[in-house]
Design a protein around this motif. Structure first.
Motif, PDB file in Angstrom:
ATOM      1  N   LEU A   1       0.892  -1.286  -0.075  1.00 58.17           N
ATOM      2  CA  LEU A   1      -0.071   0.183   0.106  1.00 58.17           C
ATOM      3  C   LEU A   1       1.018   1.307  -0.060  1.00 58.17           C
ATOM      4  CD1 LEU A   1      -2.914  -1.062   2.505  1.00 58.17           C
ATOM      5  CD2 LEU A   1      -3.141  -0.451  -0.059  1.00 58.17           C
ATOM      6  N   GLU A   2       2.078   1.251   0.652  1.00 56.46           N
ATOM      7  CA  GLU A   2       3.022   2.463   0.669  1.00 56.46           C
ATOM      8  C   GLU A   2       3.535   2.528  -0.825  1.00 56.46           C
ATOM      9  OE1 GLU A   2       4.390   1.952   5.365  1.00 56.46           O
ATOM     10  OE2 GLU A   2       5.684   1.522   3.514  1.00 56.46           O
ATOM     11  N   GLN A   3       4.051   1.481  -1.263  1.00 56.15           N
ATOM     12  CA  GLN A   3       4.721   1.502  -2.575  1.00 56.15           C
ATOM     13  C   GLN A   3       4.117   0.523  -3.577  1.00 56.15           C
ATOM     14  OE1 GLN A   3       8.734   0.741  -1.590  1.00 56.15           O
ATOM     15  NE2 GLN A   3       9.166   2.610  -0.271  1.00 56.15           N
ATOM     16  N   PRO A   4       2.928   0.992  -4.078  1.00 56.76           N
ATOM     17  CA  PRO A   4       2.410  -0.418  -4.952  1.00 56.76           C
ATOM     18  C   PRO A   4       3.040  -0.530  -5.994  1.00 56.76           C
ATOM     19  CG  PRO A   4       0.800   1.783  -4.478  1.00 56.76           C
ATOM     20  CD  PRO A   4       2.236   2.129  -4.024  1.00 56.76           C
ATOM     21  N   GLY A   5       3.450  -2.081  -6.088  1.00 58.41           N
ATOM     22  CA  GLY A   5       4.219  -2.556  -7.121  1.00 58.41           C
ATOM     23  C   GLY A   5       4.132  -3.913  -7.025  1.00 58.41           C
TER      24      GLY A   5
ATOM     25  N   VAL B   1      -7.790  -0.663  -3.185  1.00 60.45           N
ATOM     26  CA  VAL B   1      -7.457   0.566  -2.968  1.00 60.45           C
ATOM     27  C   VAL B   1      -6.630   1.048  -4.070  1.00 60.45           C
ATOM     28  CG1 VAL B   1      -6.530   1.765  -1.241  1.00 60.45           C
ATOM     29  CG2 VAL B   1      -8.090   0.164  -0.407  1.00 60.45           C
ATOM     30  N   VAL B   2      -5.617   0.345  -4.238  1.00 59.15           N
ATOM     31  CA  VAL B   2      -4.727   0.703  -5.268  1.00 59.15           C
ATOM     32  C   VAL B   2      -5.316   1.070  -6.430  1.00 59.15           C
ATOM     33  CG1 VAL B   2      -2.373   0.164  -6.602  1.00 59.15           C
ATOM     34  CG2 VAL B   2      -2.615  -0.112  -4.101  1.00 59.15           C
ATOM     35  N   SER B   3      -5.882   0.115  -7.046  1.00 62.48           N
ATOM     36  CA  SER B   3      -6.645   0.217  -8.256  1.00 62.48           C
ATOM     37  C   SER B   3      -7.725   1.459  -8.196  1.00 62.48           C
ATOM     38  CB  SER B   3      -7.669  -1.051  -8.569  1.00 62.48           C
ATOM     39  OG  SER B   3      -6.821  -2.121  -8.674  1.00 62.48           O
ATOM     40  N   TRP B   4      -8.218   1.857  -7.163  1.00 63.31           N
ATOM     41  CA  TRP B   4      -9.004   2.943  -6.937  1.00 63.31           C
ATOM     42  C   TRP B   4      -8.334   4.137  -7.205  1.00 63.31           C
ATOM     43  CZ3 TRP B   4      -9.688   6.803  -3.370  1.00 63.31           C
ATOM     44  CH2 TRP B   4     -10.651   7.515  -3.437  1.00 63.31           C
ATOM     45  N   ARG B   5      -7.195   4.126  -6.614  1.00 63.57           N
ATOM     46  CA  ARG B   5      -6.402   5.432  -6.580  1.00 63.57           C
ATOM     47  C   ARG B   5      -6.039   5.611  -7.865  1.00 63.57           C
ATOM     48  NH1 ARG B   5      -1.671   4.563  -1.787  1.00 63.57           N
ATOM     49  NH2 ARG B   5      -2.854   5.632   0.194  1.00 63.57           N
ATOM     50  N   HIS B   6      -5.792   4.495  -8.802  1.00 65.01           N
ATOM     51  CA  HIS B   6      -5.309   4.713 -10.226  1.00 65.01           C
ATOM     52  C   HIS B   6      -6.616   4.920 -11.117  1.00 65.01           C
ATOM     53  CE1 HIS B   6      -1.504   3.471  -8.310  1.00 65.01           C
ATOM     54  NE2 HIS B   6      -0.935   3.945  -9.190  1.00 65.01           N
ATOM     55  N   ARG B   7      -7.475   4.488 -10.566  1.00 66.95           N
ATOM     56  CA  ARG B   7      -8.808   4.755 -11.523  1.00 66.95           C
ATOM     57  C   ARG B   7      -8.687   3.656 -12.683  1.00 66.95           C
ATOM     58  NH1 ARG B   7      -9.629   7.544  -7.597  1.00 66.95           N
ATOM     59  NH2 ARG B   7     -10.799   9.555  -7.502  1.00 66.95           N
ATOM     60  N   SER B   8      -8.216   2.478 -12.225  1.00 65.57           N
ATOM     61  CA  SER B   8      -7.902   1.277 -13.359  1.00 65.57           C
ATOM     62  C   SER B   8      -8.432   0.065 -12.833  1.00 65.57           C
ATOM     63  CB  SER B   8      -6.451   1.284 -13.715  1.00 65.57           C
ATOM     64  OG  SER B   8      -6.058   0.264 -14.371  1.00 65.57           O
TER      65      SER B   8
ATOM     66  N   LEU C   1      -6.165   5.031  14.394  1.00 66.67           N
ATOM     67  CA  LEU C   1      -5.686   4.653  12.724  1.00 66.67           C
ATOM     68  C   LEU C   1      -6.767   4.900  11.761  1.00 66.67           C
ATOM     69  CD1 LEU C   1      -4.198   1.003  13.536  1.00 66.67           C
ATOM     70  CD2 LEU C   1      -2.879   3.306  12.651  1.00 66.67           C
ATOM     71  N   LEU C   2      -8.076   4.924  12.199  1.00 69.93           N
ATOM     72  CA  LEU C   2      -9.257   5.116  11.311  1.00 69.93           C
ATOM     73  C   LEU C   2      -9.309   6.389  10.994  1.00 69.93           C
ATOM     74  CD1 LEU C   2     -12.085   2.863  12.846  1.00 69.93           C
ATOM     75  CD2 LEU C   2     -10.754   2.473  10.599  1.00 69.93           C
ATOM     76  N   ARG C   3      -8.915   7.406  11.923  1.00 70.24           N
ATOM     77  CA  ARG C   3      -8.653   8.967  11.740  1.00 70.24           C
ATOM     78  C   ARG C   3      -7.561   9.438  10.926  1.00 70.24           C
ATOM     79  NH1 ARG C   3     -10.163  12.317  17.032  1.00 70.24           N
ATOM     80  NH2 ARG C   3      -9.918  13.856  15.329  1.00 70.24           N
ATOM     81  N   ASN C   4      -6.569   8.852  11.338  1.00 66.78           N
ATOM     82  CA  ASN C   4      -5.409   9.389  10.936  1.00 66.78           C
ATOM     83  C   ASN C   4      -4.587   8.584   9.731  1.00 66.78           C
ATOM     84  OD1 ASN C   4      -4.411  11.742  13.020  1.00 66.78           O
ATOM     85  ND2 ASN C   4      -5.355   9.871  14.155  1.00 66.78           N
ATOM     86  N   ASP C   5      -4.616   7.511   9.612  1.00 66.00           N
ATOM     87  CA  ASP C   5      -4.091   6.678   8.412  1.00 66.00           C
ATOM     88  C   ASP C   5      -4.937   5.361   7.963  1.00 66.00           C
ATOM     89  OD1 ASP C   5      -2.253   6.057   6.801  1.00 66.00           O
ATOM     90  OD2 ASP C   5      -0.940   5.959   8.030  1.00 66.00           O
ATOM     91  N   PRO C   6      -6.160   5.647   7.889  1.00 67.71           N
ATOM     92  CA  PRO C   6      -7.079   4.483   7.515  1.00 67.71           C
ATOM     93  C   PRO C   6      -6.748   3.751   6.378  1.00 67.71           C
ATOM     94  CG  PRO C   6      -8.026   6.506   6.404  1.00 67.71           C
ATOM     95  CD  PRO C   6      -6.910   6.837   7.257  1.00 67.71           C
ATOM     96  N   VAL C   7      -6.154   4.202   5.409  1.00 68.28           N
ATOM     97  CA  VAL C   7      -5.728   3.226   3.838  1.00 68.28           C
ATOM     98  C   VAL C   7      -4.580   2.328   4.463  1.00 68.28           C
ATOM     99  CG1 VAL C   7      -4.975   3.300   1.598  1.00 68.28           C
ATOM    100  CG2 VAL C   7      -6.883   4.856   2.409  1.00 68.28           C
ATOM    101  N   ARG C   8      -3.323   2.974   4.921  1.00 65.80           N
ATOM    102  CA  ARG C   8      -2.091   2.303   4.851  1.00 65.80           C
ATOM    103  C   ARG C   8      -2.499   1.218   6.070  1.00 65.80           C
ATOM    104  NH1 ARG C   8       3.003   3.828   6.941  1.00 65.80           N
ATOM    105  NH2 ARG C   8       2.031   5.405   8.147  1.00 65.80           N
ATOM    106  N   SER C   9      -3.128   1.562   6.833  1.00 69.46           N
ATOM    107  CA  SER C   9      -3.516   0.564   8.263  1.00 69.46           C
ATOM    108  C   SER C   9      -4.364  -0.526   7.913  1.00 69.46           C
ATOM    109  CB  SER C   9      -3.933   1.415   9.283  1.00 69.46           C
ATOM    110  OG  SER C   9      -5.236   1.877   9.121  1.00 69.46           O
TER     111      SER C   9
END
Length: 454
Positions: free
Chosen positions: A285-289, A323-330, A413-421
């Motif tokens: 999630l930090e570095q999608p690859g 989540v990664v796909s939604w970020r890239h809209r792909s 975590l839900l308030r500050n970093d919901p995606v990476r957590s």
């Protein structure tokens, strides 16, 4: 203390004290250091040009030794600040925040490194002590019950490892859990120990010194249990260095983790690889690859060779890919990453225990048999009853204070970093899905407990 030390040691200590104070009180703001370095170098270059102009033929010639010394001191000062810039960049990377977003990402809050955990050397000292305590807790008592074999489930790994030697095969015939990774690992360690210690093949050594090989099986679980402490530290360090030390301490001392690390059963290795999966998913999630994606899929495959419910981790990985796909809209990225993670899963199973693929009928038969509601572990609680059972089991070991802390941490975590957590909720997803099985056992809840502990 830093200020007093600085005055006693001179200008260099003053600079380092300022840098340490800035690092401990500020968020990840490498841009501020870069601006300082840029301005300082520009001033230095301007001074050099001015000095060169003043030292042209016919001028007063002020480029003296003291001037050169000042320039050298300025160069060192710029170098120190540039080094601080690199430290901050590394700190932001360790926190999982890209440098360019370190001071602008919504919800990101810099960590105040103060107190006993402000120094990296102090943190490493604490971590070392925690690992020593964790190791001692997991080693002491490994010979419980001797000279009797009192644990009812250890035969599945210990005896089936010896069965591989008797049959001259590397493919287990036991499919119930399936425990294939531990069976093969025990077979390799047991065979080496038998030849080294007793100068005999494993079946003969086991027949004469059975308890020695039971102790080896428990020792392997203890090693995996100790590894859980280290991996938990690495995971939580992605979010907070100070909290990582606390997480390591909790994993070192939490009773169900300590207890199950004494048994030659699958809970300790299963939890170890589940934590490795969480770490890989966070890095993805930090570095999608592709690297961390395939690693995460492969870890699910390794977990499947230990216990079949490891396939539940695929839900978490699918959410991360979504989540990664939604970020890239792909949606094409979702399909391609999904296929690649599945390929990593199948490849890992094939490497660790190909018989699970070549004899998949036995796998399905074992899964159906283990889920039958006629087992002693099935008392008709249903999904909600099983889930409540695991929740109560955790509460009995954790107590109200730790449960309250877990709730506060989850909200933060839900308030500050919901995606990476997102991967940190793996234990909850695992519990929700496993509760649908008719059976329930207290030891099955061990992988679920990692989420509230972190």
């Amino acid at each position: 203390v830093l200020s007093a030390t600085s005055l006693a040691r001179g200008p260099r200590a003053i600079v380092w004290a300022w840098i340490a104070r800035a690092l401990s009180r500020s968020a990840c703001i490498p841009a501020a250091f870069r601006d300082f370095v840029t301005i300082a170098r520009a001033i230095r270059n301007a001074v050099i040009l001015w000095l060169e102009e003043e030292n042209r033929p016919g001028s007063r010639g002020i480029l003296t030794g003291s001037s050169l010394g000042t320039l050298r001191y300025w160069d060192r000062l710029v170098g120190w600040v540039a080094r601080a810039d690199e430290l901050v960049a590394i700190r932001c990377y360790d926190r999982g925040v890209p440098e360019e977003l370190a001071s602008s990402e919504p919800g990101f809050r810099g960590e105040r490194r103060t107190g006993l955990l402000a120094s990296r050397s102090v943190r490493m000292l604490w971590l070392g002590l925690i690992l020593l305590v964790a190791g001692a807790l997991r080693v002491v008592g490994l010979s419980f019950g001797f000279p009797l074999r009192v644990h009812p489930d250890e035969w599945a790994i210990v005896d089936n490892a010896v069965d591989l030697a008797r049959r001259g095969s590397f493919d287990p015939t036991f499919f119930d859990r399936p425990d294939h990774l531990e069976i093969r690992l025990n077979f390799l360690v047991d065979s080496f120990y038998s030849w080294l210690r007793f100068q005999s093949p494993l079946p003969e050594g086991f027949a004469q010194h059975e308890l020695s090989f039971v102790l080896i099986g428990r020792g392997i679980s203890a090693v995996f249990g100790l590894g859980c402490v280290w991996i938990a530290y690495l995971i939580v360090r992605r979010f907070s260095v100070s909290a990582a030390i606390v997480a390591a301490a909790l994993f070192a001392l939490f009773p169900p983790l300590v207890l199950n690390a004494h048994y030659a059963t699958p809970e300790a290795p299963q939890t170890f690889f589940l934590l490795l999966f969480i770490y890989a998913a966070v890095r993805y999630l930090e570095q999608p690859g592709l690297f961390w994606l395939i690693i995460a899929g492969a870890l699910i495959g390794v977990g499947f060779t230990i216990k079949y419910p490891a396939v539940f981790l695929g839900v978490v990985l699918a959410m991360a890919v979504g989540v990664v796909s939604w970020r890239h809209r792909s949606w094409q990225l979702f399909l391609s990453h999904g296929v690649l993670s599945l390929a990593g899963l199948v490849a890992a199973i094939f490497v660790v225990s190909p018989v699970l693929l070549t004899d998949f009928g036995s796998v399905l038969a074992a899964i159906r048999q283990q889920g039958q509601p006629v087992h002693l572990g099935a008392d008709g609680l249903g999904w909600t009853g099983n889930l409540a059972f695991y929740a109560v089991t955790f509460y009995q070991s954790a107590g109200p204070l730790l449960v309250a802390a877990a709730v506060v941490g989850a909200i933060w975590l839900l308030r500050n970093d919901p995606v990476r957590s997102l991967p940190l909720w793996t234990g909850l997803v695992y519990g929700l899905l496993l509760s649908a099985v008719a059976l329930h056992w207290a030891r099955w809840g061990v992988p679920m407990f990692v989420s509230p502990l972190m």
